[in-house]
Enzyme design. Structure first.
Site, PDB file in Angstrom:
ATOM      1  N   ASP A  58     -12.506  -8.475   1.622  1.00  0.00           N
ATOM      2  CA  ASP A  58     -10.944  -8.361   2.108  1.00  0.00           C
ATOM      3  C   ASP A  58     -10.264  -9.310   1.212  1.00  0.00           C
ATOM      4  O   ASP A  58     -10.371 -10.715   1.151  1.00  0.00           O
ATOM      5  CB  ASP A  58     -10.873  -9.009   3.628  1.00  0.00           C
ATOM      6  CG  ASP A  58      -9.531  -8.829   4.089  1.00  0.00           C
ATOM      7  OD1 ASP A  58      -8.477  -8.789   3.115  1.00  0.00           O
ATOM      8  OD2 ASP A  58      -9.319  -8.850   5.182  1.00  0.00           O
ATOM      9  N   TYR A 172       6.533  -2.286  -1.676  1.00  0.00           N
ATOM     10  CA  TYR A 172       5.511  -1.947  -2.565  1.00  0.00           C
ATOM     11  C   TYR A 172       6.279  -1.832  -4.109  1.00  0.00           C
ATOM     12  O   TYR A 172       5.372  -2.296  -4.900  1.00  0.00           O
ATOM     13  CB  TYR A 172       5.098  -0.493  -2.093  1.00  0.00           C
ATOM     14  CG  TYR A 172       3.985   0.072  -3.060  1.00  0.00           C
ATOM     15  CD1 TYR A 172       2.606  -0.227  -2.696  1.00  0.00           C
ATOM     16  CD2 TYR A 172       4.382   1.175  -3.749  1.00  0.00           C
ATOM     17  CE1 TYR A 172       1.548   0.439  -3.608  1.00  0.00           C
ATOM     18  CE2 TYR A 172       3.436   1.746  -4.463  1.00  0.00           C
ATOM     19  CZ  TYR A 172       1.973   1.228  -4.320  1.00  0.00           C
ATOM     20  OH  TYR A 172       1.240   2.213  -5.022  1.00  0.00           O
ATOM     21  N   LYS A 176       4.233  -4.088  -7.337  1.00  0.00           N
ATOM     22  CA  LYS A 176       3.637  -3.436  -8.644  1.00  0.00           C
ATOM     23  C   LYS A 176       4.118  -4.091  -9.649  1.00  0.00           C
ATOM     24  O   LYS A 176       3.404  -4.290 -10.635  1.00  0.00           O
ATOM     25  CB  LYS A 176       3.642  -2.141  -8.503  1.00  0.00           C
ATOM     26  CG  LYS A 176       2.655  -1.239  -7.446  1.00  0.00           C
ATOM     27  CD  LYS A 176       1.302  -1.646  -7.391  1.00  0.00           C
ATOM     28  CE  LYS A 176       0.419  -1.100  -6.550  1.00  0.00           C
ATOM     29  NZ  LYS A 176      -1.136  -1.608  -6.788  1.00  0.00           N
TER      30      LYS A 176
END
Ligand code: NAP
Length: 250
Positions: A58, A172, A176
């Site tokens: 994880d 998101y 990135k």
């Protein structure tokens, strides 16, 4: 002693990561299938024909990362390729792209949501990098591939004609962008070594991440990460590329 090269793919129990794992096994690697959930990971490994092993990992859990690095060292003794693939697009229920764009603007986004997504997509990658780097340094010519996205490109989002521009926001897409920054930083740090670090964009791929709305197959989505993982000694470092579009702007 492990003679075959070893590759670790994070978040490899489904989607693009699972396909990257399958492709690297087919290219002669021993592949460690990173999965945060043991049961999902076991099922995934069963679908791979060849030398694949489940590795509980994880990327948001320090103890899990440390235990994974220890196991790689003790059981395999080497790591040649690290694919930082694990990521999430949001927490909570699946929503449409339009809903997502509306609720994730800088003015109204939940800071907890930003933190949760960056914990996986940015800090998780850095933590895994730090834990695995000593092993990668010991390999003859290691490769690190960060699975990024075109939606994180500041240059493309600055162009009013870019079709994904309306979803560019702090969750998101900006995670990135931050991953791209980490890629450049890692490539600079490792310039004096034989280790190459590159970022790739898989393209809009049919996976759980987008509720299977993508247009590319997982085979197409995995292709660039696999190509870059196999770069020879003359290959580049510090690049951001897509299988069909070639070099992408940061
Ligand atoms: P996916 O099918 O949702 O797979 C994501 C994987 O990451 C899953 O295995 C997931 O595990 C794992 N993951 C999430 N959080 C994790 C954690 N804390 N620790 C370890 N693993 C974790 O999505 P995908 O499309 O294949 O995504 C793969 C990569 O491609 C991501 O980096 C994504 O941003 C990138 N990408 C995808 C697209 C696209 O259109 N699909 C486009 C551009 C970039 P669980 O199964 O346990 O949730």
């Amino acid at each position: 002693m492990q003679d075959k090269p070893v590759a670790l793919v994070t978040g490899a129990n489904q989607g693009i990561g699972l396909q990257i794992a399958k492709d690297l096994v087919a290219r002669g690697f021993t592949v460690l299938v990173g999965s945060r959930d043991l049961a999902r990971g076991k099922e995934a490994v069963k679908t791979i024909d060849g030398d694949a092993h489940l590795l509980q990992l994880d990327v948001t859990d320090k103890a899990s990362i440390a235990a994974a690095a220890e196991r790689v060292r003790n059981e395999f003794g080497r790591l040649d390729v690290l694919i930082n693939n694990a990521a999430i697009s949001h927490t909570g229920r699946m929503i449409s792209v339009e809903e997502y764009a509306k609720s994730s603007r800088p003015s109204n986004v939940s800071l907890d949501e930003v933190r949760a997504v960056w914990e996986t997509n940015v800090f998780g990658v850095l933590a895994v990098y730090q834990a695995m780097l000593p092993l990668l340094r010991g390999a003859p010519a290691a490769r690190i591939v960060n699975v990024s996205s075109g939606v994180g490109s500041l240059t493309m989002n600055s162009d009013p004609a870019y079709p994904w521009r309306s979803i560019f926001g702090p969750v998101y897409p900006a995670s990135k962008t931050a991953l791209n920054a980490l890629t450049v930083a890692m490539a600079i740090e490792l310039e004096p070594t034989r280790i190459k670090v590159n970022a790739v964009s898989p393209g809009f791929t049919k996976t759980n991440l987008n509720n299977y709305a993508g247009t590319e197959t997982v085979e197409e989505g995995a292709a660039e990460a696999v190509r870059v993982a196999l770069l020879g000694p003359d290959g580049p470092t510090g690049t951001f590329t897509h299988a069909k579009l070639g070099k992408l702007p940061w």
